[in-house]
Design a protein around this motif. Structure first.
Motif, PDB file in Angstrom:
ATOM      1  N   GLY A 102     -79.689  45.424  -1.362  1.00  0.00           N
ATOM      2  CA  GLY A 102     -80.425  44.423  -1.655  1.00  0.00           C
ATOM      3  C   GLY A 102     -81.284  44.555  -2.680  1.00  0.00           C
ATOM      4  O   GLY A 102     -81.589  43.532  -3.634  1.00  0.00           O
ATOM      5  N   ASP A 103     -81.866  45.708  -2.905  1.00  0.00           N
ATOM      6  CA  ASP A 103     -82.821  46.254  -3.726  1.00  0.00           C
ATOM      7  C   ASP A 103     -81.944  46.531  -5.240  1.00  0.00           C
ATOM      8  O   ASP A 103     -82.182  45.675  -6.286  1.00  0.00           O
ATOM      9  N   LEU A 104     -80.764  46.981  -5.055  1.00  0.00           N
ATOM     10  CA  LEU A 104     -80.102  47.186  -6.142  1.00  0.00           C
ATOM     11  C   LEU A 104     -79.329  46.110  -6.648  1.00  0.00           C
ATOM     12  O   LEU A 104     -79.213  45.848  -8.225  1.00  0.00           O
ATOM     13  N   ALA A 105     -78.618  45.525  -5.873  1.00  0.00           N
ATOM     14  CA  ALA A 105     -77.462  44.455  -6.396  1.00  0.00           C
ATOM     15  C   ALA A 105     -78.250  42.902  -6.348  1.00  0.00           C
ATOM     16  O   ALA A 105     -77.484  42.019  -6.861  1.00  0.00           O
ATOM     17  N   CYS A 106     -79.409  42.881  -5.981  1.00  0.00           N
ATOM     18  CA  CYS A 106     -80.003  41.533  -6.103  1.00  0.00           C
ATOM     19  C   CYS A 106     -81.190  41.647  -6.914  1.00  0.00           C
ATOM     20  O   CYS A 106     -81.268  41.231  -8.011  1.00  0.00           O
ATOM     21  N   ILE A 125     -77.778  56.295  -6.571  1.00  0.00           N
ATOM     22  CA  ILE A 125     -77.123  56.360  -5.222  1.00  0.00           C
ATOM     23  C   ILE A 125     -77.526  55.070  -4.732  1.00  0.00           C
ATOM     24  O   ILE A 125     -78.628  54.923  -4.254  1.00  0.00           O
ATOM     25  N   PHE A 126     -76.391  54.423  -4.233  1.00  0.00           N
ATOM     26  CA  PHE A 126     -76.296  53.096  -3.881  1.00  0.00           C
ATOM     27  C   PHE A 126     -76.110  52.900  -2.464  1.00  0.00           C
ATOM     28  O   PHE A 126     -74.532  53.392  -1.996  1.00  0.00           O
ATOM     29  N   ILE A 127     -76.722  52.798  -1.522  1.00  0.00           N
ATOM     30  CA  ILE A 127     -76.322  52.646  -0.128  1.00  0.00           C
ATOM     31  C   ILE A 127     -75.846  51.410   0.216  1.00  0.00           C
ATOM     32  O   ILE A 127     -76.836  50.275  -0.072  1.00  0.00           O
ATOM     33  N   ASN A 128     -74.674  50.800   0.324  1.00  0.00           N
ATOM     34  CA  ASN A 128     -74.253  49.388   0.732  1.00  0.00           C
ATOM     35  C   ASN A 128     -73.967  49.301   1.959  1.00  0.00           C
ATOM     36  O   ASN A 128     -72.865  49.785   2.559  1.00  0.00           O
ATOM     37  N   ASN A 129     -74.719  48.576   2.923  1.00  0.00           N
ATOM     38  CA  ASN A 129     -74.285  48.053   4.193  1.00  0.00           C
ATOM     39  C   ASN A 129     -74.086  46.684   4.336  1.00  0.00           C
ATOM     40  O   ASN A 129     -74.391  46.232   5.465  1.00  0.00           O
ATOM     41  N   ALA A 130     -74.159  46.023   3.274  1.00  0.00           N
ATOM     42  CA  ALA A 130     -73.916  44.481   3.101  1.00  0.00           C
ATOM     43  C   ALA A 130     -74.974  43.617   3.909  1.00  0.00           C
ATOM     44  O   ALA A 130     -74.442  42.569   4.442  1.00  0.00           O
ATOM     45  N   ILE A 131     -76.045  44.271   3.754  1.00  0.00           N
ATOM     46  CA  ILE A 131     -77.018  43.375   4.496  1.00  0.00           C
ATOM     47  C   ILE A 131     -78.541  43.769   4.294  1.00  0.00           C
ATOM     48  O   ILE A 131     -78.593  45.027   3.725  1.00  0.00           O
ATOM     49  N   TYR A 132     -79.410  42.913   4.316  1.00  0.00           N
ATOM     50  CA  TYR A 132     -80.784  43.254   4.349  1.00  0.00           C
ATOM     51  C   TYR A 132     -81.299  43.962   5.560  1.00  0.00           C
ATOM     52  O   TYR A 132     -81.720  43.240   6.412  1.00  0.00           O
ATOM     53  N   GLN A 138     -80.913  39.791   6.693  1.00  0.00           N
ATOM     54  CA  GLN A 138     -80.629  38.484   5.968  1.00  0.00           C
ATOM     55  C   GLN A 138     -79.321  38.796   5.102  1.00  0.00           C
ATOM     56  O   GLN A 138     -79.078  40.248   5.077  1.00  0.00           O
ATOM     57  N   MET A 139     -78.578  37.874   4.687  1.00  0.00           N
ATOM     58  CA  MET A 139     -77.549  38.032   3.711  1.00  0.00           C
ATOM     59  C   MET A 139     -77.885  38.778   2.514  1.00  0.00           C
ATOM     60  O   MET A 139     -79.014  38.286   1.755  1.00  0.00           O
ATOM     61  N   ALA A 140     -76.974  39.559   2.018  1.00  0.00           N
ATOM     62  CA  ALA A 140     -77.275  40.207   0.466  1.00  0.00           C
ATOM     63  C   ALA A 140     -75.921  39.836  -0.290  1.00  0.00           C
ATOM     64  O   ALA A 140     -75.169  39.250   0.141  1.00  0.00           O
ATOM     65  N   PRO A 141     -76.331  40.348  -1.525  1.00  0.00           N
ATOM     66  CA  PRO A 141     -75.168  40.123  -2.350  1.00  0.00           C
ATOM     67  C   PRO A 141     -73.758  40.704  -1.988  1.00  0.00           C
ATOM     68  O   PRO A 141     -72.759  40.328  -2.376  1.00  0.00           O
ATOM     69  N   THR A 142     -73.999  41.572  -1.129  1.00  0.00           N
ATOM     70  CA  THR A 142     -72.729  42.563  -0.882  1.00  0.00           C
ATOM     71  C   THR A 142     -72.230  42.162   0.580  1.00  0.00           C
ATOM     72  O   THR A 142     -71.122  42.551   1.072  1.00  0.00           O
ATOM     73  N   THR A 143     -72.765  41.030   1.302  1.00  0.00           N
ATOM     74  CA  THR A 143     -72.374  40.521   2.402  1.00  0.00           C
ATOM     75  C   THR A 143     -70.912  39.769   2.191  1.00  0.00           C
ATOM     76  O   THR A 143     -70.575  39.419   1.495  1.00  0.00           O
ATOM     77  N   LEU A 144     -69.957  40.030   3.238  1.00  0.00           N
ATOM     78  CA  LEU A 144     -68.567  39.829   3.248  1.00  0.00           C
ATOM     79  C   LEU A 144     -68.501  38.359   3.548  1.00  0.00           C
ATOM     80  O   LEU A 144     -69.256  37.742   4.241  1.00  0.00           O
ATOM     81  N   ILE A 145     -67.507  37.953   3.204  1.00  0.00           N
ATOM     82  CA  ILE A 145     -67.225  36.597   3.386  1.00  0.00           C
ATOM     83  C   ILE A 145     -66.863  36.545   4.780  1.00  0.00           C
ATOM     84  O   ILE A 145     -66.149  37.160   5.359  1.00  0.00           O
TER      85      ILE A 145
END
Length: 254
Positions: A102-106, A125-132, A138-145
């Motif tokens: 959420g921080d890096l990709a939004c 270092i980018f931690i991607n768990n697909a959610i805020y 909440q939905m993040a830019p990385t949230t899956l379809i």
């Protein structure tokens, strides 16, 4: 008995840079493992007194409490900008940011892309768990379809919400990046690969090769409403399809 439990006889001993402060992360969270790897790499490189970490807003906001190195706190999304300033002022320091999706990709999309494109000698270092994770799932830019969150309870719909953002693939196209990798920490083998990637990124930054980004595909069992075991299974079955692991770019030997 004391010999049996002495540190030199343990299979795993906590890195010296990690203190005894109890972590605030949820049980099963990937953050603690990544913290351990960062601490180990810094120690092995002998950079304990010459490393500066930058943590912004998000689940990792208190990272400075757990690793005994110099830290700076950044506003939401602005960690790469602050890291740029630190590295330019003290080029002999090893400077890295530690950011969630959420921080890096939004919030920090612009800062991330431009710092990487400039070739700043920092590591992201980018931690991607697909959610805020911290603010309620909440939905993040990385949230899956199709993935359900508190702000898309029926699942992410690309016609309504757009598509997942692959920041690491974008980073690999930028001329300023020298090393871009995507890893995970859900198995022993994965942890070893993630540590190698972090070490390579740190070494490249100190060699003046340019910017590096290491993504860690992670779990958020609290936000996903799954047990830690089920969260790892869901990640393997779903996350790796959108975010395949491996090195995306490596020009460190050129």
């Amino acid at each position: 008995m004391n010999d049996i439990i002495s540190p030199e006889n343990l299979v795993y001993s906590k890195p010296k840079l990690m203190n005894d402060t109890q972590m605030h992360y949820c049980a099963g969270c990937s953050h603690g493992v990544v913290h351990k790897l960062v601490a180990e790499v810094i120690e092995e490189m002998g950079m304990e007194n010459k490393t500066v970490g930058v943590c912004p807003v998000g689940c990792a906001v208190f990272a400075y409490r757990y690793l005994d190195i110099d830290w700076q706190e950044a506003p939401h999304g602005r960690a790469p900008a602050l890291a740029t300033a630190i590295k330019r002022l003290w080029p002999d320091r090893m400077v890295f940011t530690y950011q969630g999706d959420g921080d890096l990709a939004c919030i920090g999309t612009a800062e991330t892309i431009h710092a990487l494109n400039r070739g700043e000698n920092i590591v992201i270092i980018f931690i991607n768990n697909a959610i805020y994770g911290m603010t309620g799932g909440q939905m993040a830019p990385t949230t899956l379809i199709g993935q359900k969150t508190s702000t898309c309870p029926y699942g992410r719909d690309p016609e309504l919400h757009g598509y997942p953002l692959n920041m690491t693939e974008i980073a690999a196209t930028l001329r300023g990046t020298c090393y871009v990798s995507r890893q995970s920490v859900h198995t022993v083998g994965a942890i070893k690969q993630a540590k190698k990637a972090i070490r390579k990124a740190f070494e490249a930054s100190m060699a003046g090769k340019g910017s590096s980004l290491v993504e860690i595909v992670a779990t958020c069992n609290s936000g996903w409403k799954l047990t830690p075991v089920k969260a790892n299974e869901w990640m393997e079955e779903n996350m790796f399809k959108q975010y395949p692991k491996g090195d995306l770019k490596d020009t460190t030997n050129e």
